[in-house]
Design a protein around this motif. Structure first.
Motif: not given
Length: 262
Positions: A1-20
């Motif tokens: 599964m490939k997730f591509v997220v378009l956002t003006i705050f990509p750092e929020l995704m980095d933190a989300f993907w780094a845990n759990g």
């Protein structure tokens, strides 16, 4: 599964993907994730992604050009993935929709901001709008996280135990049963005896009844739209007879006597 997220705050995704669970799913190769900064596709020295709405009104609207350019870049990364816009005007996200999305090769999640996005972008680039509830947030990032989390845990192998996702709330239009762990007694409240019995059939029946009761008390709409099993029908029929018996007894007692005055 490939997730591509378009956002003006990509750092929020980095933190989300780094845990759990998300981190473990990435490490196992079950999912692949990329965050695209919409500002990188905006023109001008200040990389502006929003502007005042035509016709007046409060707030700002996300411009179509940077969104379109970012979406085109995302489609190069995930050519078979649909483009989903997180929006309060979208289809309500639920467990059934999560199961459908889990069958896709990927998805492009567009996180809106401000008052929304230019309608021309939605009409030309968005395949589906998704809402996580009847409320408004400052942006679509939290909604995108909710969608990715719910979808990822349905991908085979992500949870380890294949039965875990099936037994969750809403997996079969039922709320989940109550759960208990050690210690057996907590501040005077003890774990139901049946769960300590080791008798698997009794435990299964108790969990079925508890889940049914919780669903009836908290979300009866789920019972109306779902299909009841034979065991659930038998439980509801038994409860119905018991409730009718209680009502008859109360009616037979007559009205309460008036309270005396002093």
């Amino acid at each position: 599964m490939k997730f591509v997220v378009l956002t003006i705050f990509p750092e929020l995704m980095d933190a989300f993907w780094a845990n759990g669970i998300m981190r473990r799913a990435i490490q196992s190769g079950a999912i692949d994730t990329t965050a695209i900064n919409i500002r990188d596709y905006a023109e001008g020295r200040h990389r502006v992604t929003d502007d005042r709405p035509y016709g007046g009104g409060c707030g700002m609207v996300m411009k179509p050009e940077p969104l379109a350019a970012a979406t085109k870049a995302a489609r190069q990364m995930a050519p078979r993935a649909p483009t989903l816009l997180l929006s309060p005007q979208g289809q309500r996200f639920d467990q059934r929709l999560a199961g459908q999305l889990a069958q896709l090769p990927g998805m492009i999640l567009v996180c809106g901001r401000y008052e929304g996005v230019d309608e021309r972008f939605t009409e030309q680039f968005v395949d589906m709008e998704i809402s996580i509830g009847d409320f408004v947030m400052t942006g679509g990032e939290v909604g995108a996280m909710a969608v990715m989390d719910a979808v990822t845990r349905l991908i085979p192998g992500v949870l380890g135990n294949e039965d875990s996702a099936e037994q969750d709330s809403f997996g079969d239009d039922r709320l989940d049963t109550a759960h208990y762990t050690r210690p057996p007694a907590f501040e005077g409240d003890e774990v139901p005896e049946v769960l300590l019995s080791g008798h698997h059939d009794r435990i299964a029946r108790w969990r079925c009844a508890d889940a049914l009761l919780r669903t009836f008390a908290r979300r009866p709409d789920l019972l109306r739209k779902g299909r009841l099993s034979d065991e659930e029908m038998a439980l509801l029929s038994a409860w119905h007879r018991e409730i009718e018996s209680i009502i008859r007894e109360q009616i037979g007692r007559g009205p309460d006597p008036p309270s005396g005055g002093g």
